[in-house]
Write an enzyme that holds these catalytic residues in place. Structure first.
Site, PDB file in Angstrom:
ATOM      1  CG  HIS A   1      -9.933  -6.395   0.619  1.00 47.29           C
ATOM      2  ND1 HIS A   1     -10.145  -7.568   1.317  1.00 47.29           N
ATOM      3  CD2 HIS A   1      -8.648  -5.837   0.596  1.00 47.29           C
ATOM      4  CE1 HIS A   1      -8.770  -7.763   1.759  1.00 47.29           C
ATOM      5  NE2 HIS A   1      -8.070  -6.635   1.398  1.00 47.29           N
TER       6      HIS A   1
ATOM      7  CD  GLU B   1      -2.999  -1.086   2.338  1.00 45.10           C
ATOM      8  OE1 GLU B   1      -2.845  -0.474   3.155  1.00 45.10           O
ATOM      9  OE2 GLU B   1      -3.727  -2.092   2.466  1.00 45.10           O
TER      10      GLU B   1
ATOM     11  CG  ASP C   1     -12.320 -10.117   1.466  1.00 40.83           C
ATOM     12  OD1 ASP C   1     -12.556  -8.963   0.756  1.00 40.83           O
ATOM     13  OD2 ASP C   1     -11.831  -9.988   2.523  1.00 40.83           O
TER      14      ASP C   1
ATOM     15  CD  GLU D   1      -4.152  -8.016   1.184  1.00 39.63           C
ATOM     16  OE1 GLU D   1      -5.509  -7.253   1.785  1.00 39.63           O
ATOM     17  OE2 GLU D   1      -3.068  -7.602   1.114  1.00 39.63           O
TER      18      GLU D   1
ATOM     19  CG  ASN E   1      -0.282  -6.639  -1.937  1.00 42.15           C
ATOM     20  OD1 ASN E   1      -1.105  -7.017  -2.847  1.00 42.15           O
ATOM     21  ND2 ASN E   1      -1.011  -6.533  -0.728  1.00 42.15           N
TER      22      ASN E   1
END
Length: 360
Positions: free
Chosen positions: A240, A162, A272, A270, A204
């Site tokens: 996400h 990030e 979801d 990541e 990332n």
């Protein structure tokens, strides 16, 4: 991903002018010989905790049977591995790496440089190291120590996590930026390469699928790093997702394609998909899983990792996270954002992902 990013994304309507054409599945000619067993065209990974990989825990069997790689959810973050300037804690990280080796799985090391000042981001002692020379020395020593410990055992590292501001394409003015300078990303990548010349090195980032300006800035960052000969092998897109913030069609595929043109691999790291409002039709959730997987595979991603294994352990159902995300505060039921339910049974989303990743 920070709670602030999630909160803003789900409360606003996101749009994008990105377009892409998704290639149809590749078909093979019919022959009289038996068809080969389907092989995944991209890895399927999961974020894990050491506690839930213990032999008596159901996650251990699920991960060993269904996944190709693991990402330590928190066990390799410096808030865990380096609680003080002179103390290291390898218990959880070692357990995950050993489990992966026993199970024949890859490991994505996560993460070496993350500027989040709260929660499980930067440890307090590092935040309080104000002298730039001391700070830089501590960071580079930490990278060398951690990467060297797992040399040959961790296949890829999220070296920098990030680097951008939550909702823009500006580099975050975090402690690393302020004390090491804007080239801290390059310094970190070079230090990791020196510690393990064979490990893949990644950046990332979050929310790029919803924020076109941030996606463009990420592409330009990668272009600059590659142009200067900085060792960078891949870019992770956290992904996400939220049913209440519709994903622009083609946003993921377009970004993957742009990054791959620069000579890096791309993974969704990541993923979801929380269920949205309590009474939402689950087919909407399944459709979003399909959209993500289809775009990922069509654009040539190398991995799709879910942030957790079963719905029983998702971070989105923790009281702290729910308190920080407005649309979750009203939930009276679990978010159920993953591929396996609370009892470890595969959900329809798992079949959707499996079909996409084994496409030939």
């Amino acid at each position: 991903m920070s709670l602030h990013v999630i909160s803003v994304l789900v409360l606003s309507s996101c749009s994008s002018d990105r377009t892409t054409t998704i290639a149809p599945p590749i078909t093979t000619a019919t022959t009289t010989s038996a068809a080969p067993a389907p092989q995944r065209v991209a890895r399927l990974g999961a974020a894990v905790s050491a506690e839930r990989l213990a032999p008596a825990e159901p996650d251990a069997e699920l991960v060993a049977r269904h996944f190709d790689s693991v990402t330590p959810e928190n066990a390799m973050k410096w808030s865990t591995t380096r609680p003080s300037a002179t103390t290291w804690n390898w218990v959880g990280a070692d357990a995950i790496v050993e489990f992966a080796e026993r199970s024949g799985l890859d490991v994505r090391g996560h993460t070496l440089v993350w500027g989040q000042p709260s929660g499980n981001g930067m440890p307090a002692w590092l935040k309080e190291t104000l002298n730039p020379a001391d700070f830089t020395a501590a960071v580079l020593d930490g990278i060398d120590t951690q990467v060297t410990r797992y040399r040959g055992r961790v296949q890829r590292w999220d070296v920098v996590n990030e680097p951008f501001e939550a909702l823009s394409g500006e580099l975050q003015k975090n402690a690393f930026f302020e004390r090491m300078g804007p080239d801290y990303i390059e310094q970190a990548l070079r230090a990791a390469r020196a510690a393990d010349p064979d490990a893949e090195l990644w950046i990332n980032e979050n929310a790029t699928e919803y924020l076109p300006a941030k996606a463009d800035a990420l592409v330009e960052l990668v272009r600059g790093l590659k142009g200067r000969g900085v060792p960078l092998d891949g870019v992770g897109l956290q992904t996400h997702l939220f049913l209440d913030a519709p994903l622009p069609a083609g946003a993921i595929a377009d970004l993957i394609g742009g990054l791959r043109e620069l000579g890096v691999d791309v993974a969704l790291t990541e993923v979801d998909v929380p269920g949205g409002s309590a009474n939402r039709d689950p087919t909407a959730q399944q459709a979003l899983w399909k959209q993500v997987a289809d775009e990922c595979v069509a654009a040539g991603c190398v991995e799709l990792t879910t942030w957790g294994v079963t719905d029983a352990s998702t971070w989105l159902d923790s009281p702290t996270v729910r308190a920080g995300i407005p649309f979750l505060e009203s939930f009276t039921v679990p978010t159920r954002p993953l591929l396996f339910d609370e009892s470890g049974q595969a959900k329809p989303a798992f079949d959707i992902i499996e079909e996409a990743l084994t496409r030939r």
